[in-house]
Design an enzyme around this catalytic site. Structure first.
Site, mmCIF file in Angstrom:
data_model
loop_
_atom_site.group_PDB
_atom_site.id
_atom_site.type_symbol
_atom_site.label_atom_id
_atom_site.label_comp_id
_atom_site.label_asym_id
_atom_site.label_seq_id
_atom_site.Cartn_x
_atom_site.Cartn_y
_atom_site.Cartn_z
ATOM 1 N N LYS A 199 0.844 -1.199 0.000
ATOM 2 C CA LYS A 199 0.000 0.000 0.000
ATOM 3 C C LYS A 199 0.879 1.249 0.000
ATOM 4 O O LYS A 199 1.533 1.556 0.992
ATOM 5 C CB LYS A 199 -0.924 0.056 1.219
ATOM 6 C CG LYS A 199 -1.978 1.155 0.991
ATOM 7 C CD LYS A 199 -2.599 1.715 2.226
ATOM 8 C CE LYS A 199 -1.881 2.860 2.853
ATOM 9 N NZ LYS A 199 -1.899 4.124 2.090
ATOM 10 N N GLY A 251 6.932 4.468 8.288
ATOM 11 C CA GLY A 251 6.097 5.646 8.450
ATOM 12 C C GLY A 251 6.330 6.284 9.805
ATOM 13 O O GLY A 251 7.410 6.142 10.403
ATOM 14 N N GLU A 273 9.981 0.759 10.487
ATOM 15 C CA GLU A 273 10.995 1.772 10.135
ATOM 16 C C GLU A 273 10.317 3.110 10.374
ATOM 17 O O GLU A 273 9.489 3.539 9.573
ATOM 18 C CB GLU A 273 11.392 1.651 8.655
ATOM 19 C CG GLU A 273 12.025 0.338 8.264
ATOM 20 C CD GLU A 273 13.455 0.235 8.750
ATOM 21 O OE1 GLU A 273 14.084 1.280 8.979
ATOM 22 O OE2 GLU A 273 13.938 -0.887 8.924
ATOM 23 N N CYS A 307 13.654 10.431 6.923
ATOM 24 C CA CYS A 307 13.590 9.909 8.295
ATOM 25 C C CYS A 307 14.917 10.084 9.022
ATOM 26 O O CYS A 307 14.949 10.337 10.223
ATOM 27 C CB CYS A 307 13.202 8.433 8.269
ATOM 28 S SG CYS A 307 14.180 7.470 7.105
ATOM 29 N N GLU A 404 10.289 15.479 15.512
ATOM 30 C CA GLU A 404 10.633 15.341 14.098
ATOM 31 C C GLU A 404 9.847 16.374 13.288
ATOM 32 O O GLU A 404 8.615 16.384 13.321
ATOM 33 C CB GLU A 404 10.278 13.932 13.622
ATOM 34 C CG GLU A 404 10.753 13.655 12.222
ATOM 35 C CD GLU A 404 10.320 12.294 11.698
ATOM 36 O OE1 GLU A 404 9.164 11.898 11.951
ATOM 37 O OE2 GLU A 404 11.128 11.633 11.029
HETATM 38 P P1 NDP Z 1 2.332 7.813 8.247
HETATM 39 O O1 NDP Z 1 2.629 6.943 9.404
HETATM 40 O O2 NDP Z 1 1.249 8.807 8.364
HETATM 41 O O3 NDP Z 1 1.975 6.920 6.968
HETATM 42 C C1 NDP Z 1 2.771 5.849 6.511
HETATM 43 C C2 NDP Z 1 1.900 4.881 5.724
HETATM 44 O O4 NDP Z 1 0.957 4.268 6.616
HETATM 45 C C3 NDP Z 1 1.072 5.550 4.637
HETATM 46 O O5 NDP Z 1 0.914 4.652 3.563
HETATM 47 C C4 NDP Z 1 -0.245 5.783 5.356
HETATM 48 O O6 NDP Z 1 -1.334 5.953 4.491
HETATM 49 C C5 NDP Z 1 -0.373 4.498 6.161
HETATM 50 N N1 NDP Z 1 -1.248 4.579 7.320
HETATM 51 C C6 NDP Z 1 -1.725 5.678 7.955
HETATM 52 N N2 NDP Z 1 -2.491 5.316 9.009
HETATM 53 C C7 NDP Z 1 -2.498 3.948 9.046
HETATM 54 C C8 NDP Z 1 -3.079 2.976 9.907
HETATM 55 N N3 NDP Z 1 -3.812 3.319 10.957
HETATM 56 N N4 NDP Z 1 -2.860 1.670 9.660
HETATM 57 C C9 NDP Z 1 -2.081 1.294 8.610
HETATM 58 N N5 NDP Z 1 -1.515 2.159 7.761
HETATM 59 C C10 NDP Z 1 -1.691 3.486 7.973
HETATM 60 O O7 NDP Z 1 3.719 8.459 7.856
HETATM 61 P P2 NDP Z 1 4.001 9.536 6.748
HETATM 62 O O8 NDP Z 1 3.413 9.091 5.456
HETATM 63 O O9 NDP Z 1 3.637 10.851 7.285
HETATM 64 O O10 NDP Z 1 5.583 9.391 6.562
HETATM 65 C C11 NDP Z 1 6.475 10.141 7.274
HETATM 66 C C12 NDP Z 1 7.068 9.343 8.416
HETATM 67 O O11 NDP Z 1 7.736 8.176 7.895
HETATM 68 C C13 NDP Z 1 8.131 10.109 9.148
HETATM 69 O O12 NDP Z 1 7.940 9.972 10.533
HETATM 70 C C14 NDP Z 1 9.436 9.424 8.716
HETATM 71 O O13 NDP Z 1 10.464 9.556 9.648
HETATM 72 C C15 NDP Z 1 9.006 8.019 8.528
HETATM 73 N N6 NDP Z 1 9.925 7.277 7.660
HETATM 74 C C16 NDP Z 1 10.794 6.371 8.226
HETATM 75 C C17 NDP Z 1 11.727 5.712 7.455
HETATM 76 C C18 NDP Z 1 12.683 4.752 8.075
HETATM 77 O O14 NDP Z 1 13.340 4.017 7.338
HETATM 78 N N7 NDP Z 1 12.815 4.691 9.389
HETATM 79 C C19 NDP Z 1 11.820 5.942 6.005
HETATM 80 C C20 NDP Z 1 10.865 6.903 5.522
HETATM 81 C C21 NDP Z 1 9.956 7.544 6.339
HETATM 82 P P3 NDP Z 1 -1.684 7.445 3.973
HETATM 83 O O15 NDP Z 1 -0.430 8.093 3.549
HETATM 84 O O16 NDP Z 1 -2.534 7.188 2.826
HETATM 85 O O17 NDP Z 1 -2.328 8.122 5.124
#
Ligand code: NDP
Length: 494
Positions: A199, A251, A273, A307, A404
Site C-alpha cells: 500500500k 512511516g 521503520e 527519516c 521530528e
Molecule cells: P504515516 O505513518 O502517516 O503513513 C505511513 C503509511 O501508513 C502511509 O501509507 C499511510 O497511508 C499508512 N497509514 C496511515 N495510518 C495507518 C493505519 N492506521 N494503519 C495502517 N496504515 C496506515 O507516515 P508519513 O506518510 O507521514 O511518513 C512520514 C514518516 O515516515 C516520518 O515519521 C518518517 O520519519 C518516517 N519514515 C521512516 C523511514 C525509516 O526508514 N525509518 C523511512 C521513511 C519515512 P496514507 O499516507 O494514505 O495516510
C-alpha cells in the site's frame, strides 16, 4: 580579511554584467503517458475498486490534480491477499535462480524507464528532479539487483539452518521516497520466496502503479505482487487481515505504535521503520567547508522529508560562529522552486498537511525563543512551499530540538567536549542515524561506539547502499532494511 566579513564575489561584483543567473531548465514531461484514472493491481491485472471510489492525487508544486486513483476498501484488500496467497506455493517453489531472474528483469526495466519514473516521482511528490533522477530511481533499481543476487544463495544468509518463506507480506510505505520504499520492501520479500501486497501513501501512489506495468512486462506470475491504493483505512485493513504473515511498516512513530498494538498477540511478524531526529556533530578539527556541504545535504535533501535527516546540528563551541556564517552564505545559493527544473535544490513540500505541521513547529521555535534565519528567496504563489530555515540559540528542551519536523528546518546547538556531544546527541527518544565530522578517525570511532543510532556516517551524511543494513533503535523502530540482515525478517529460520 576577517573570515566572518562578507566577501565580494570576484567574478561578479567588479563586472555586474558577468553575474549569471540560472535560466529555467525544465525536464520534459513528454516521456510520461499519464492516465486520468488508475486502478488497483490485483492478481496480475488492473481492477477498479469494488466501491468505485477514487481519490485525487495532486502535484504539490501547483496543487493541480494529476489523476484519480482507486480507493481500496476491506473487500479489495481481501482480494489482494487472496491473490497473494494463491501465488505463494508456486512462487516459493521456484528455484531461487529463477526468482532471481524475475528480480533482475524488474531492475533492468526500471533502469530502462528510469527517466519516466523520475519525472513521475517528482510530479507526484514534489522532490527535485535531480534527486529522483540521481538518487531515488537508481537506488530502487540497485535494491532489485542486490536482492536478485541473494535469491539463489539464501542458505548463506543463515548458514547451517533450514529456511522457508514467511508467507503473504503486507508492505505499508510513506510518501517521502515512494519508489525506493517499494524496492526496500518488495525486493527482499520476493527474493526470499514470499508474495506481497503493497500500500503506497495516499499522496504518492503513481510510481507504484507505474511499477505494476513493469511487473506485467517482466512476466512476474500473477498474484506475486499486488498493489492496493488508499488512505490510512486501507493500510489498517491490510494490517488486520488474518492471512497476512508479515507486516513491514515504514512511516510515523505514532502510526507504527498503533500497528504494533494491533498485531500484538497475533502470529504476524512486524518490522517498523519509523521517525528520527538525527544529530549531525561537527568538531572543530573538521574540514569546515566540506562539513557545511554535508550539513546542507543532511537537512535540505528532499526538503528535509527524510527519516534520517540531520535535523539537529551540534557544533563545537569554538567554531560555531564560523560554521553558522558559512552555512548562511551557502543557504543564500540554494534554489527553491519548480521541482521539474534541473537546477532546483529544494522542491515543494509534499502536502498541505505536512506544510501545516512544519509551520506549527517553526512557530513553536520562534515562540520558545530561538532565532530563525531564512535566505531571501521568492516562493511560488501556488503549491506548498517552505523556505530553508536555520534556527540558532536552540536549547535541548525546545520542541524544534526534540520533535521530528520532517521539513527543511535545522536546529543548531553547541557542545564543548566529545562527552557532551554524545550526551546531547543521545538525548532523544529516536535512534535512527547520526553524523560525525572530524579529521581524526579515532575520534569518529570513539563517537560511533557511543551514539545510540542505527547508522553513523563519518564525514558524510545520507549515504545509502543496498548491501548496507539500515534501521533504528528505540522509537525509530526495529528490523533492518538492506544487506543480509534485510532478508531475515522475510525468512522462517528453522
Ligand atoms: P504515516 O505513518 O502517516 O503513513 C505511513 C503509511 O501508513 C502511509 O501509507 C499511510 O497511508 C499508512 N497509514 C496511515 N495510518 C495507518 C493505519 N492506521 N494503519 C495502517 N496504515 C496506515 O507516515 P508519513 O506518510 O507521514 O511518513 C512520514 C514518516 O515516515 C516520518 O515519521 C518518517 O520519519 C518516517 N519514515 C521512516 C523511514 C525509516 O526508514 N525509518 C523511512 C521513511 C519515512 P496514507 O499516507 O494514505 O495516510
Amino acid at each position: 580579511m576577517n573570515e566572518l566579513e562578507p566577501r565580494p564575489n570576484p567574478t561578479t561584483s567588479a563586472r555586474p554584467e558577468l553575474a549569471l543567473g540560472y535560466l529555467p531548465a525544465p525536464e520534459s514531461m513528454s516521456v510520461l503517458r499519464l492516465r486520468d484514472d488508475y486502478d488497483l493491481f490485483i492478481g496480475g491485472v488492473f481492477v477498479p475498486a469494488r466501491s468505485g471510489r477514487r481519490f485525487a492525487t495532486e502535484n504539490p508544486a501547483t496543487e493541480a490534480t494529476i489523476a484519480l486513483v482507486a480507493e481500496a476498501d476491506g473487500g479489495d484488500v481481501d482480494a489482494a491477499v487472496v491473490a497473494a496467497r494463491a501465488a505463494l506455493a508456486s512462487w516459493s517453489g521456484l528455484p531461487g535462480a529463477t526468482r532471481g531472474k524475475f528480480l533482475y528483469r524488474l531492475a533492468r526495466l526500471l533502469q530502462e524507464r528510469a527517466r519516466e519514473f523520475a519525472v513521475l516521482e517528482t510530479l507526484d511528490g514534489g522532490k527535485p528532479i535531480k534527486e529522483s533522477r540521481d538518487v531515488d530511481i537508481p537506488l530502487a533499481a540497485a535494491h532489485f539487483f542486490y536482492y536478485a543476487g541473494w535469491a539463489d544463495k539464501l542458505e548463506y544468509a543463515v548458514p547451517g539452518r533450514s529456511i522457508a518463506p514467511v508467507g503473504v507480506c503486507a508492505q505499508i510505505i510513506p510518501w517521502n521516497f515512494p519508489l525506493l520504499m517499494l524496492a526496500w520492501t518488495i525486493a527482499p520479500a520476493l527474493a526470499a520466496g514470499n508474495t506481497v501486497v503493497l500500500k503506497p501513501a495516499e499522496t504518492t501512489p503513481l510510481t507504484a502503479l507505474l511499477f505494476a506495468e513493469l511487473v506485467i512486462e517482466a512476466d512476474v506470475p500473477p498474484g506475486v505482487i499486488n498493489i492496493v491504493t488508499g488512505a490510512g483505512a486501507t493500510g489498517a485493513a491490510l494490517v488486520e487481515h488474518p492471512d497476512v504473515r508479515k507486516i513491514a511498516f515504514t512511516g510515523s512513530t505514532a502510526v507504527g505504535r498503533g500497528i504494533a498494538t494491533a498485531v500484538a498477540g497475533s502470529n504476524k511478524r512486524l518490522t517498523l521503520e519509523l521517525g528520527g531526529k538525527a544529530a549531525n556533530i561537527v568538531f572543530d578539527d573538521a574540514a569546515l567547508d566540506q562539513a557545511v556541504e554535508g550539513i546542507v545535504h543532511a537537512i535540505f535533501f528532499n526538503q528535509g522529508h527524510v527519516c534520517c535527516a540531520g535535523s539537529r546540528l551540534l557544533v563545537q563551541e569554538s567554531v560555531v560562529d564560523r560554521v553558522e556564517y558559512k552555512l548562511r552564505q551557502r543557504l543564500a545559493t540554494l534554489r527553491v522552486g519548480d521541482p521539474l527544473d534541473k537546477n532546483t535544490d529544494l522542491g515543494a513540500i509534499n502536502s498541505r498537511r505536512q506544510l501545516d505541521k512544519i509551520i506549527e513547529l517553526y512557530e513553536s521555535g520562534i515562540s520558545e525563543g530561538a532565532t530563525a534565519f531564512q535566505p531571501e528567496c521568492v516562493l511560488p504563489d501556488r503549491g506548498h512551499w517552505f523556505a530553508p530555515t536555520v534556527f540558532s540559540g536552540v536549547s535541548p528542551s525546545h520542541r524544534i530540538a526534540r520533535e521530528e519536523i520532517f521539513g527543511p528546518v535545522l536546529s543548531v546547538m553547541t557542545f564543548r567536549t566529545p562527552e557532551e556531544a554524545v550526551a546531547k546527541a543521545n538525548n532523544t527518544p529516536y535512534g535512527l542515524s547520526a553524523g560525525v565530522w572530524s579529521e581524526k578517525a579515532s575520534k569518529v570511532l570513539w563517537m560511533a561506539e557511543r551514539l545510540r543510532a542505527g547508522v553513523v556516517w563519518a564525514n558524510t551524511f545520507n549515504r545509502f547502499d543496498p548491501a548496507s543494513p539500515f534501521g533504528g533503535y528505540q522509537e525509530s523502530g526495529f528490523g533492518r532494511v538492506g544487506g543480509a540482515a534485510g532478508l531475515l525478517p522475510y525468512l522462517e529460520v528453522r
